[in-house]
Design an enzyme around this catalytic site. Sequence first.
Site, PDB file in Angstrom:
ATOM      1  N   LYS A   1      20.957  21.035  71.378  1.00  0.00           N
ATOM      2  CA  LYS A   1      20.314  22.387  71.597  1.00  0.00           C
ATOM      3  C   LYS A   1      18.981  22.412  72.643  1.00  0.00           C
ATOM      4  O   LYS A   1      18.371  23.492  72.943  1.00  0.00           O
ATOM      5  CB  LYS A   1      19.908  23.008  70.229  1.00  0.00           C
ATOM      6  CG  LYS A   1      21.128  23.256  69.322  1.00  0.00           C
ATOM      7  CD  LYS A   1      20.695  23.218  67.996  1.00  0.00           C
ATOM      8  CE  LYS A   1      21.846  22.768  66.951  1.00  0.00           C
ATOM      9  NZ  LYS A   1      21.459  21.902  65.996  1.00  0.00           N
TER      10      LYS A   1
ATOM     11  N   VAL B   1      24.840  26.884  68.323  1.00  0.00           N
ATOM     12  CA  VAL B   1      24.528  27.808  67.120  1.00  0.00           C
ATOM     13  C   VAL B   1      25.886  27.905  66.466  1.00  0.00           C
ATOM     14  O   VAL B   1      27.132  28.193  66.863  1.00  0.00           O
ATOM     15  CB  VAL B   1      24.103  29.215  67.612  1.00  0.00           C
ATOM     16  CG1 VAL B   1      24.171  30.229  66.597  1.00  0.00           C
ATOM     17  CG2 VAL B   1      22.952  29.417  68.797  1.00  0.00           C
TER      18      VAL B   1
ATOM     19  N   GLU C   1      20.033  17.370  61.580  1.00  0.00           N
ATOM     20  CA  GLU C   1      19.876  16.393  62.789  1.00  0.00           C
ATOM     21  C   GLU C   1      19.464  15.103  62.577  1.00  0.00           C
ATOM     22  O   GLU C   1      19.038  14.812  61.508  1.00  0.00           O
ATOM     23  CB  GLU C   1      18.625  17.268  63.574  1.00  0.00           C
ATOM     24  CG  GLU C   1      18.873  18.629  63.818  1.00  0.00           C
ATOM     25  CD  GLU C   1      19.930  19.020  64.606  1.00  0.00           C
ATOM     26  OE1 GLU C   1      19.877  18.452  65.861  1.00  0.00           O
ATOM     27  OE2 GLU C   1      20.888  19.747  64.233  1.00  0.00           O
TER      28      GLU C   1
ATOM     29  N   LYS D   1      18.139  28.016  67.490  1.00  0.00           N
ATOM     30  CA  LYS D   1      19.312  28.766  67.605  1.00  0.00           C
ATOM     31  C   LYS D   1      19.028  30.323  67.704  1.00  0.00           C
ATOM     32  O   LYS D   1      19.869  30.891  68.439  1.00  0.00           O
ATOM     33  CB  LYS D   1      20.118  28.582  66.250  1.00  0.00           C
ATOM     34  CG  LYS D   1      20.506  27.201  66.198  1.00  0.00           C
ATOM     35  CD  LYS D   1      21.179  26.887  64.566  1.00  0.00           C
ATOM     36  CE  LYS D   1      21.901  25.373  64.814  1.00  0.00           C
ATOM     37  NZ  LYS D   1      21.927  25.112  63.254  1.00  0.00           N
TER      38      LYS D   1
HETATM   39  N1  LIG Z   1      25.700  17.526  62.632  1.00  0.00           N
HETATM   40  C1  LIG Z   1      26.136  19.012  62.909  1.00  0.00           C
HETATM   41  O1  LIG Z   1      26.597  19.817  62.273  1.00  0.00           O
HETATM   42  C2  LIG Z   1      25.830  19.334  64.087  1.00  0.00           C
HETATM   43  C3  LIG Z   1      25.184  18.873  65.267  1.00  0.00           C
HETATM   44  N2  LIG Z   1      25.040  19.341  66.481  1.00  0.00           N
HETATM   45  C4  LIG Z   1      24.219  18.436  67.496  1.00  0.00           C
HETATM   46  O2  LIG Z   1      24.958  17.319  67.535  1.00  0.00           O
HETATM   47  C5  LIG Z   1      24.010  16.268  68.315  1.00  0.00           C
HETATM   48  C6  LIG Z   1      24.255  15.135  67.640  1.00  0.00           C
HETATM   49  O3  LIG Z   1      24.020  14.870  66.465  1.00  0.00           O
HETATM   50  P1  LIG Z   1      24.581  13.573  65.417  1.00  0.00           P
HETATM   51  O4  LIG Z   1      25.826  13.208  65.993  1.00  0.00           O
HETATM   52  O5  LIG Z   1      24.408  13.805  64.022  1.00  0.00           O
HETATM   53  O6  LIG Z   1      23.677  12.593  65.987  1.00  0.00           O
HETATM   54  P2  LIG Z   1      23.844  11.094  65.704  1.00  0.00           P
HETATM   55  O7  LIG Z   1      22.170  10.635  65.672  1.00  0.00           O
HETATM   56  O8  LIG Z   1      24.829  10.680  64.733  1.00  0.00           O
HETATM   57  O9  LIG Z   1      24.181  10.403  67.136  1.00  0.00           O
HETATM   58  C7  LIG Z   1      23.596  10.542  68.405  1.00  0.00           C
HETATM   59  C8  LIG Z   1      24.160   9.876  69.414  1.00  0.00           C
HETATM   60  O10 LIG Z   1      23.431   9.844  70.540  1.00  0.00           O
HETATM   61  C9  LIG Z   1      23.045   8.762  70.993  1.00  0.00           C
HETATM   62  N3  LIG Z   1      21.654   8.596  71.784  1.00  0.00           N
HETATM   63  C10 LIG Z   1      20.655   9.298  71.089  1.00  0.00           C
HETATM   64  N4  LIG Z   1      19.722   9.140  72.166  1.00  0.00           N
HETATM   65  C11 LIG Z   1      20.279   8.888  73.373  1.00  0.00           C
HETATM   66  C12 LIG Z   1      19.906   8.477  74.729  1.00  0.00           C
HETATM   67  N5  LIG Z   1      18.739   8.843  75.271  1.00  0.00           N
HETATM   68  N6  LIG Z   1      20.981   8.069  75.744  1.00  0.00           N
HETATM   69  C13 LIG Z   1      22.295   7.999  75.200  1.00  0.00           C
HETATM   70  N7  LIG Z   1      22.646   8.084  74.062  1.00  0.00           N
HETATM   71  C14 LIG Z   1      21.605   8.454  73.082  1.00  0.00           C
HETATM   72  C15 LIG Z   1      22.931   7.721  69.801  1.00  0.00           C
HETATM   73  O11 LIG Z   1      22.870   6.489  70.114  1.00  0.00           O
HETATM   74  C16 LIG Z   1      24.116   8.210  69.202  1.00  0.00           C
HETATM   75  O12 LIG Z   1      25.354   7.498  69.499  1.00  0.00           O
HETATM   76  C17 LIG Z   1      22.670  16.725  68.052  1.00  0.00           C
HETATM   77  O13 LIG Z   1      22.060  17.475  69.147  1.00  0.00           O
HETATM   78  C18 LIG Z   1      22.966  18.012  66.899  1.00  0.00           C
HETATM   79  O14 LIG Z   1      21.929  18.941  67.118  1.00  0.00           O
HETATM   80  C19 LIG Z   1      25.168  20.655  66.819  1.00  0.00           C
HETATM   81  C20 LIG Z   1      25.705  21.446  65.970  1.00  0.00           C
HETATM   82  C21 LIG Z   1      26.291  20.994  64.572  1.00  0.00           C
HETATM   83  N1  LIG Z   2      21.172  20.483  61.474  1.00  0.00           N
HETATM   84  C1  LIG Z   2      22.203  21.715  61.999  1.00  0.00           C
HETATM   85  C2  LIG Z   2      23.425  21.341  62.504  1.00  0.00           C
HETATM   86  C3  LIG Z   2      23.842  22.287  63.605  1.00  0.00           C
HETATM   87  O1  LIG Z   2      23.474  22.583  64.466  1.00  0.00           O
HETATM   88  C4  LIG Z   2      22.280  22.480  60.856  1.00  0.00           C
HETATM   89  O2  LIG Z   2      21.743  21.993  59.767  1.00  0.00           O
HETATM   90  O3  LIG Z   2      22.750  23.535  61.066  1.00  0.00           O
END
Ligand SMILES: NC(=O)C1=CN([C@@H]2O[C@H](COP(=O)(O)OP(=O)(O)OC[C@H]3O[C@@H](n4cnc5c(N)ncnc54)[C@H](O)[C@@H]3O)[C@@H](O)[C@H]2O)C=CC1
Ligand SMILES: N[C@@H](CC=O)C(=O)O
Length: 816
Positions: free
Chosen positions: A578, A608, A666, A681
């Site tokens: 985001k 969102v 997050e 959001k």
């Molecule tokens: N978990 C959820 O329900 C939702 C998550 N999101 C978004 O999804 C995104 C990812 O979340 P997760 O998968 O839970 O995080 P995570 O921490 O499990 O995975 C993040 C990934 O990004 C990589 N990474 C981090 N910094 C980096 C960089 N500088 N260069 C290259 N790779 C990098 C990490 O090595 C990892 O592979 C976040 O932006 C979150 O806001 C969006 C909507 C819903």
């Molecule tokens: N961390 C977020 C995941 C989606 O954006 C949430 O809790 O809603």
Amino acid sequence: MKIVKFGGSSVANAANILRCINIVKNKKSPVIVVVSALGGVTDLLQLAANQASKKEEAYHENYEVIAHRHLDIVRELIPVNQQAGILSNVLRKLNELETLLQGVFYLGELSLQTKDVILSFGERLSSFLIGEVLIAQGENCCSVNCRELIKTNNRFGKAAVNFDVTNTIIRQYFAKNNCDYYIVPGFVAESEDKFITTLGRGGSDYTAAIIAAALDLEEVEIWTDVSGIYTANPKMVKQAQVIENINFQEAMELSHFGAKVLYPSALEPILPKNITMLIKNTFDPEAKGSVVSNKAHNEGCNPIRGISNIDKIALLTLEGLGMVGVVGIARRLFEVLSHNEINVIFITQASSEHSICFAISEGEAVKAERLINEVFQFEIQQGKVKPIAVEFDLSIVAIVGDKIKGHQGLSGKMLSVLGRNNVNICAIAQGASERNISVVISHKDVKKALNTLHEAFFEEAVVQLNLFVMGVGNVGGKFLEQIEHQYAYLKNNLKINVRVVGMANSKKMFFNEEGIDLTDYKDDLASGVPVSQEAFLEQIKVLNMRNSVFVDNTANTEVAMTYASYLRNSIAVVTCNKVACSSDYAYYKLLRDLSRKYNAPFLYETNVGAGLPIIDTLKNLVASGDRVKEIQAVLSGSLNFIFNNFDGKLPFDQIVHQAQVEGYTEPNPKIDLSGIDVLRKLLILMRESGYVVEEKDIAVDSFLPEACLKAETVEEFYQSMKDNAAHFEALYNKAQEQEARLKFVATYKDGSAKVGLQFIGKEHPFYNLEGKDNIVLFFTDRYQEQPLLIKGAGAGAAVTASGIFADVIRIGNKLN
Ligand SMILES: NC(=O)C1=CN([C@@H]2O[C@H](COP(=O)(O)OP(=O)(O)OC[C@H]3O[C@@H](n4cnc5c(N)ncnc54)[C@H](O)[C@@H]3O)[C@@H](O)[C@H]2O)C=CC1
Ligand SMILES: N[C@@H](CC=O)C(=O)O
């Protein structure tokens, strides 16, 4: 009588020569066999001659290579007891060649005439050897002296054939001889003054065609190292297919534009006589090959027969106001090129007559530049014409087909698919025959252009998406899993071929142009190179693949700040991160503007409500003229989960930890608990509604104690929650007292936006919001009394990944 011709690769070594002999012996005799020089020998002869003329001793090493290659063939294919005479004949020819090269070396001069003699050794030696192998196998074989057969003028390098004389000689020769096999050196001829001449590029095909036409044969077989004329160069376009039937004009056009299977000159003698040409693969004789004939081919309705390219092109532009309406400018320009034997491949002139633009081979550009500037010296001095402008590193790509002229919209389609893939077009021409549309583009874009055009004109059914995935954690990992699982479905049902070409995490990046195997990508990624945002983008630019999509599954600010560079390179961006859309409004707007300008989708539905269709719905409302007046929402899946599960029994920090383990928070849960995630959001929803707002315009009412807000690391944050357990318990108890539930609510109304914890009573629609669900109510001009309501799971890796997936499919559907 049959005639077959074998190209250089077909006779490159002893094993290949035996293949050719096998092919020939499977035919009913008599067979005329025209052969090229052993593969690579003509280039070596040319190199040695040039080196000798520059007094470079290295010419001798190349001579040695040539000598050994021929002597080895004698040793490998002729029985030992028959080798002596043949070896001495080959050595005599080689000595003659060596003496000539020495002469060139001493004189430091290489005339076209001498060069023709030197080059002729390639075919003279190969034909002699192949004839001797057949004789050694007991065949009734004649080695034909092509110099006696084909008579030309004295234009060395590309002599013109005297067909009257040549046809008579050929007919007489074959009438009076009675061999099963006639081995003829291609490319070589003789002038009426008895000098050796050569027939120019593709000369061996030409030799075969001249003989076939003189003898009124039905067919010429050209045996090469590919299975026919392809719809595009198969080395560049994997999906290219053999064109089984093609007419002369199309074949001519394709070969003119770089399809190296045959040279246009080879078709000239056979075209008026309706002699068919069959192109076959020496290394796959069973393959059908391509038939080139004068028949019109109406099968299917594709007006395009093939796509070809010519590389190493320079584009020259002569321009100036002094050219308008002046007769003779074009004549003077092309006359000087013609006098200096500079071949013009492509011409286009603006109807204003203000400029003439043409393409020639890159190697001749410097010379052409000098000559043209000399011819127009006066006009240049007078300021009427500018010195000629030369652009290098270009290629021509042409779509070819007889039916182009009857079809509307083909050039439009060609230009739009190229434009969509960021292929800049420097010049365009449509031949007067309307059999081809050609564009001049940068050489670095050729592979992408060929693949894009091939996909558009030959594989219309399936669109290929090339994904570059940054972040393969919780969400990214699920996304890859879903692609792997749905791959076949997407290809078969939606006609979208999704391929992950690059991926990275915070440590490593890994690329595979053929597509990464998603069943065990982790090992591949671990074997990759250290990641940096610049290097990742650079590699995508180097690969320069069509329909490239960058997918950001990180939560990282540095990554979010690279989107503009991707969009500027016409690379689509899909993100669940985001940060970009909730950073400065100027950046958000820039990204949307770039997306429009470079026709590169920028999609962020998951910003969102994870996989819920909130942003798309909002976009449609706004696009259809509705106006959002009020928003009420619960936009944090993790906070909803936490407050739904916190009942004062388990400590608050443990519930937060559970939300993190389940994949709702997050990467740093403080972003959720501090309200920042919800603020982002709401900010995005307001921007999508058309409001120009910044982060500071939204009030955050945090429920966290000061110590939690000050925590710098994730560990410190958990510790601070543990230390302040009483604070969270008190919140819970207060809610219980009020018979309310704790919900972290985002609201926008009348220009005021805020996020914060609220005690929600039973009568409120948010009261029963289960688990990790989100809910959003849009009050708009059209939804005044009853708001538009979207509700469902608002967090979790699987639903988020499917939201990202949906964005990727949106891009594929748009291209289809
Ligand atoms: N978990 C959820 O329900 C939702 C998550 N999101 C978004 O999804 C995104 C990812 O979340 P997760 O998968 O839970 O995080 P995570 O921490 O499990 O995975 C993040 C990934 O990004 C990589 N990474 C981090 N910094 C980096 C960089 N500088 N260069 C290259 N790779 C990098 C990490 O090595 C990892 O592979 C976040 O932006 C979150 O806001 C969006 C909507 C819903
Ligand atoms: N961390 C977020 C995941 C989606 O954006 C949430 O809790 O809603």
